[in-house]
Design an enzyme around this catalytic site. Structure first.
Site, PDB file in Angstrom:
ATOM      1  N   ASP A  42       0.823  -1.205   0.000  1.00  6.16           N
ATOM      2  CA  ASP A  42       0.000   0.000   0.000  1.00  6.16           C
ATOM      3  C   ASP A  42       0.864   1.265   0.000  1.00  6.16           C
ATOM      4  O   ASP A  42       1.646   1.482   0.923  1.00  6.16           O
ATOM      5  CB  ASP A  42      -0.882  -0.029   1.254  1.00  6.16           C
ATOM      6  N   ASP A  75      -2.087   5.144  -5.434  1.00  6.69           N
ATOM      7  CA  ASP A  75      -2.434   4.227  -4.346  1.00  6.69           C
ATOM      8  C   ASP A  75      -2.467   2.774  -4.823  1.00  6.69           C
ATOM      9  O   ASP A  75      -3.457   2.323  -5.388  1.00  6.69           O
ATOM     10  CB  ASP A  75      -3.804   4.664  -3.791  1.00  6.69           C
TER      11      ASP A  75
END
Ligand code: NAG
Ligand code: NAG
Length: 392
Positions: A86, A275
């Site tokens: 992430d 992201d």
């Protein structure tokens, strides 16, 4: 003769040295959560809990349909975990063996989850207390500690991390044991030293490359690509790289200058966040409307998804994003997703994003990252974009 030998040994040393400071590591794909939930009949329950969340303080709820997973070892001897890779969070957390939420230990489609037991590790150092972080738009919490953390041939000693004991509902459906966040120190949880802080000084170049493979998504997932720490991935990415300066120094954020689909064109400078932890693309509501119009998508009220006939998957208009003067194309085969819905319908992988204030207005998740390799260059505060090699 002598001269030749010296040159030769120098280049050998250089070769070994530069190799030692960069590592490539396969990442796995979790597979579609929506597909799993539809199969198990839990999708409406999931929608209900998500809709309840929407009324809370969270400005948006991402779909978190599909993760890219990095295998990470924590502790001595190593305890192994499957963690979501992430770039939008800055903390490493794993599931604790004494997790008290009811969904922690349950077997997901992917089998039992791995949990961390500090008593089984000789390198655990107790932290300052409780951490509170965000996951799927909800709070998770547990205790802080320091540990030996290894992945992809790299070992971080005394890395701050969290062992999570309280987790959101329906977490059990996600085939992950936690998250490894390669976001910026500015977003550190409880003032901890982030994985980037630990990782970057060890690398030849202060960067990591992400290549995400494009494969049919199934509910079970499979091989998902490659992450390369300390170097650019020149095998899976084209050599032509455009460097985009980061315009926000607190996350992997840059400016988007324009957006096009069909006859719709938007030229407005907006902040985006890159992201890897988001399966889809978050965009302002007016952009979503334009995509719906250009693709002829219909809203399915039961599924709460925009759908188009799967037969149009390869023939819908391209999406074009302008970043730093260069146009990037996302073909419809990438932004339309086959979730095995009824009546030959496929989903659009966009979600309305309503961030306010100083936050980004777009989330460029895996739908974009699969089309273009991302070189997250921390040393130079920029992201490199290069076309990704794919078999289709
Ligand atoms: C954690 O590990 C210790 C030491 O091996 C063991 O005694 C304990 O039972 C473990 N905890 C759980 C909940 O299994
Ligand atoms: C971490 O932050 C949370 C609030 O975000 C707070 O409740 C908690 O006590 C903090 N932990 C430490 C160790 O400071």
């Amino acid at each position: 003769m002598n001269y030749f030998l010296i040159v030769c040994s120098f280049s050998t040393i250089f070769f070994i040295f530069s190799n030692a400071a960069s590592f490539s590591y396969p990442i796995e794909r979790s597979g579609s959560l929506i597909q799993r939930l539809l199969k198990s009949g839990k999708y409406s329950e999931f929608l209900k809990s998500r809709n309840e969340l929407k009324t809370g303080s969270q400005p948006f709820i991402d779909f978190y349909d599909d993760y890219y997973i990095l295998k990470v070892d924590v502790g001595t001897p190593a305890q192994s975990f499957r963690l979501s890779l992430d770039t939008a969070s800055s903390f490493l957390w794993v599931l604790d063996i004494n997790c008290i939420s009811k969904d922690c230990h349950g077997a997901s489609n992917h089998g039992q989850k791995s949990t961390y037991n500090f008593s089984d590790s000789s390198t655990f150092i107790e932290g300052a207390g409780i951490f509170v972080a965000q996951f799927d738009g909800q709070s998770i919490s547990g205790y802080l500690g320091k540990e030996t953390v290894s992945f992809g041939g790299l070992t971080l000693k005394n890395q701050d991390f969290g062992s999570a004991q309280l987790l959101p509902q329906l977490y059990v459906e996600q085939p992950i044991d936690g998250v490894i966040g390669f976001g910026f120190p500015a977003m550190a949880v409880n003032g901890t030293r982030t994985p980037l802080d630990g990782l970057m000084p060890m690398l030849d170049q202060q960067m990591f490359s992400v290549w995400m493979d494009r494969k049919i998504v199934t509910s079970r997932g499979g091989p998902g690509g490659l992450v390369t720490f300390g170097a650019m991935d020149t095998v899976n990415c084209f050599a032509d790289v455009n460097w985009v300066p980061l315009t926000v120094k607190s996350y992997w954020g840059f400016d988007l200058d324009g957006f096009k689909i069909g006859s719709y064109e938007r030229t407005k400078k907006e902040k985006v966040i890159s992201d890897t932890g988001s399966g889809w693309i978050g965009a302002p509501p007016t952009v979503i409307s334009a995509i719906v119009k250009a693709t002829g998508a219909k809203y399915d009220w039961n599924l709460e998804l925009y759908v188009v006939p799967c037969s149009t998957m390869k023939t819908q208009p391209d999406i074009k994003l302008t970043i730093n003067g260069i146009e990037y194309t996302i073909p419809s085969v990438e932004y339309i997703l086959d979730l095995l819905l009824d009546n030959g319908q496929c989903a659009l992988t966009f979600f309305g994003f309503g961030a306010t204030g100083f936050g980004p207005t777009w989330v460029l998740g895996d739908t974009f990252i699969r089309s273009y390799c991302h070189f997250y260059d921390y040393g130079n505060m920029r992201i490199g974009l290069a076309k990704a090699h794919h078999s289709y």
